[in-house]
Scaffold this motif. Sequence first.
Motif, PDB file in Angstrom:
ATOM      1  N   ARG A 113      22.736 -34.104  85.054  1.00 30.55           N
ATOM      2  CA  ARG A 113      23.861 -34.716  84.360  1.00 30.55           C
ATOM      3  C   ARG A 113      23.511 -34.827  82.885  1.00 30.55           C
ATOM      4  N   LEU A 114      24.333 -34.188  82.078  1.00 35.44           N
ATOM      5  CA  LEU A 114      24.174 -34.263  80.632  1.00 35.44           C
ATOM      6  C   LEU A 114      25.025 -35.388  80.073  1.00 35.44           C
ATOM      7  N   SER A 115      24.530 -35.983  78.995  1.00 36.38           N
ATOM      8  CA  SER A 115      25.273 -37.021  78.301  1.00 36.38           C
ATOM      9  C   SER A 115      25.448 -36.639  76.841  1.00 36.38           C
ATOM     10  N   CYS A 116      26.569 -37.015  76.283  1.00 34.85           N
ATOM     11  CA  CYS A 116      26.853 -36.786  74.871  1.00 34.85           C
ATOM     12  C   CYS A 116      27.247 -38.129  74.275  1.00 34.85           C
ATOM     13  N   THR A 117      26.417 -38.631  73.399  1.00 34.79           N
ATOM     14  CA  THR A 117      26.700 -39.917  72.776  1.00 34.79           C
ATOM     15  C   THR A 117      26.979 -39.720  71.292  1.00 34.79           C
ATOM     16  N   ALA A 118      27.809 -40.583  70.771  1.00 32.42           N
ATOM     17  CA  ALA A 118      28.213 -40.473  69.376  1.00 32.42           C
ATOM     18  C   ALA A 118      27.809 -41.710  68.598  1.00 32.42           C
ATOM     19  N   SER A 119      27.483 -41.487  67.347  1.00 28.00           N
ATOM     20  CA  SER A 119      27.229 -42.598  66.439  1.00 28.00           C
ATOM     21  C   SER A 119      27.895 -42.280  65.112  1.00 28.00           C
ATOM     22  N   GLY A 120      28.411 -43.302  64.491  1.00 31.35           N
ATOM     23  CA  GLY A 120      29.054 -43.099  63.211  1.00 31.35           C
ATOM     24  C   GLY A 120      30.531 -42.804  63.285  1.00 31.35           C
ATOM     25  N   PHE A 121      31.059 -42.567  64.491  1.00 37.81           N
ATOM     26  CA  PHE A 121      32.494 -42.411  64.660  1.00 37.81           C
ATOM     27  C   PHE A 121      32.854 -42.673  66.113  1.00 37.81           C
ATOM     28  N   THR A 122      34.144 -42.834  66.369  1.00 37.32           N
ATOM     29  CA  THR A 122      34.615 -43.199  67.700  1.00 37.32           C
ATOM     30  C   THR A 122      34.985 -41.940  68.466  1.00 37.32           C
ATOM     31  N   ASN A 154      31.270 -44.802  74.483  1.00 39.45           N
ATOM     32  CA  ASN A 154      31.362 -43.719  73.486  1.00 39.45           C
ATOM     33  C   ASN A 154      30.583 -42.491  73.942  1.00 39.45           C
ATOM     34  N   THR A 155      30.688 -42.177  75.230  1.00 36.60           N
ATOM     35  CA  THR A 155      29.861 -41.142  75.846  1.00 36.60           C
ATOM     36  C   THR A 155      30.702 -40.225  76.725  1.00 36.60           C
ATOM     37  N   VAL A 156      30.356 -38.943  76.687  1.00 38.19           N
ATOM     38  CA  VAL A 156      30.959 -37.936  77.556  1.00 38.19           C
ATOM     39  C   VAL A 156      29.844 -37.342  78.405  1.00 38.19           C
ATOM     40  N   TYR A 157      30.152 -37.078  79.674  1.00 38.38           N
ATOM     41  CA  TYR A 157      29.167 -36.574  80.615  1.00 38.38           C
ATOM     42  C   TYR A 157      29.548 -35.182  81.115  1.00 38.38           C
ATOM     43  N   LEU A 158      28.541 -34.446  81.531  1.00 37.11           N
ATOM     44  CA  LEU A 158      28.759 -33.180  82.225  1.00 37.11           C
ATOM     45  C   LEU A 158      27.854 -33.170  83.448  1.00 37.11           C
ATOM     46  N   GLN A 159      28.457 -33.363  84.602  1.00 40.50           N
ATOM     47  CA  GLN A 159      27.716 -33.302  85.857  1.00 40.50           C
ATOM     48  C   GLN A 159      27.652 -31.852  86.297  1.00 40.50           C
ATOM     49  N   MET A 160      26.454 -31.337  86.460  1.00 42.06           N
ATOM     50  CA  MET A 160      26.267 -29.934  86.807  1.00 42.06           C
ATOM     51  C   MET A 160      25.613 -29.848  88.180  1.00 42.06           C
ATOM     52  N   ASN A 161      26.349 -29.295  89.136  1.00 44.24           N
ATOM     53  CA  ASN A 161      25.865 -29.147  90.505  1.00 44.24           C
ATOM     54  C   ASN A 161      25.735 -27.667  90.850  1.00 44.24           C
ATOM     55  N   SER A 162      25.018 -27.398  91.920  1.00 43.13           N
ATOM     56  CA  SER A 162      24.837 -26.020  92.390  1.00 43.13           C
ATOM     57  C   SER A 162      24.423 -25.102  91.245  1.00 43.13           C
ATOM     58  N   LEU A 163      23.448 -25.538  90.492  1.00 43.56           N
ATOM     59  CA  LEU A 163      23.023 -24.787  89.320  1.00 43.56           C
ATOM     60  C   LEU A 163      22.437 -23.433  89.700  1.00 43.56           C
ATOM     61  N   ARG A 164      22.679 -22.477  88.826  1.00 44.36           N
ATOM     62  CA  ARG A 164      22.223 -21.099  89.013  1.00 44.36           C
ATOM     63  C   ARG A 164      21.344 -20.690  87.836  1.00 44.36           C
ATOM     64  N   PRO A 165      20.482 -19.705  88.018  1.00 39.98           N
ATOM     65  CA  PRO A 165      19.654 -19.254  86.893  1.00 39.98           C
ATOM     66  C   PRO A 165      20.488 -18.842  85.686  1.00 39.98           C
ATOM     67  N   GLU A 166      21.677 -18.319  85.911  1.00 40.01           N
ATOM     68  CA  GLU A 166      22.525 -17.899  84.796  1.00 40.01           C
ATOM     69  C   GLU A 166      23.130 -19.076  84.030  1.00 40.01           C
ATOM     70  N   ASP A 167      22.928 -20.297  84.510  1.00 45.55           N
ATOM     71  CA  ASP A 167      23.352 -21.482  83.766  1.00 45.55           C
ATOM     72  C   ASP A 167      22.310 -21.886  82.721  1.00 45.55           C
ATOM     73  N   THR A 168      21.170 -21.233  82.723  1.00 51.37           N
ATOM     74  CA  THR A 168      20.123 -21.536  81.747  1.00 51.37           C
ATOM     75  C   THR A 168      20.623 -21.289  80.333  1.00 51.37           C
ATOM     76  N   ALA A 169      20.532 -22.327  79.504  1.00 54.30           N
ATOM     77  CA  ALA A 169      21.043 -22.245  78.133  1.00 54.30           C
ATOM     78  C   ALA A 169      20.749 -23.561  77.420  1.00 54.30           C
ATOM     79  N   VAL A 170      21.004 -23.548  76.128  1.00 54.96           N
ATOM     80  CA  VAL A 170      21.057 -24.792  75.379  1.00 54.96           C
ATOM     81  C   VAL A 170      22.500 -25.268  75.421  1.00 54.96           C
TER      82      VAL A 170
END
Length: 126
Positions: A18-27, A76-92
């Motif tokens: 599960r990825l998280s994206c948090t923000a600071s300095g704006f809403t 102030n956070t957005v999430y990305l839940q990643m299931n059934s991950l595959r090698p081709e999901d490898t990335a930044v």
Amino acid sequence: VQLQASGGGLVQAGGSLRLSCTASGFTLSNYATGWFRQAPGKEREFVSAIIWSGTVTRYSDSVKGRFAISRDNTKNTVYLQMNSLRPEDTAVYFCASYQYPYLDGSYYSEELYTYWGVGTQVTVSS
């Protein structure tokens, strides 16, 4: 203004992160938010997006049914839940705030995203 993506790591194929994206300095809750990813040697590509309220989401065909985007505007956070991950999901993976609260027909275009966070590496081993 800063966005920070976190939660990446090394996982075996079939696993979850599960990825998280948090923000600071704006809403962040005032804007739609997207996730993009960039694999080695490839261009950055759209993964998923969500409108300000969280009631409308969009996914690329490659992750539909496996990934789920959500948000908690109280944090102030957005999430990305990643299931059934595959090698081709490898990335930044990067998060970014959209230019509007809603998503229009060009939501997959990175040029329409205003602020970008520092990415987090996701590596899926086979």
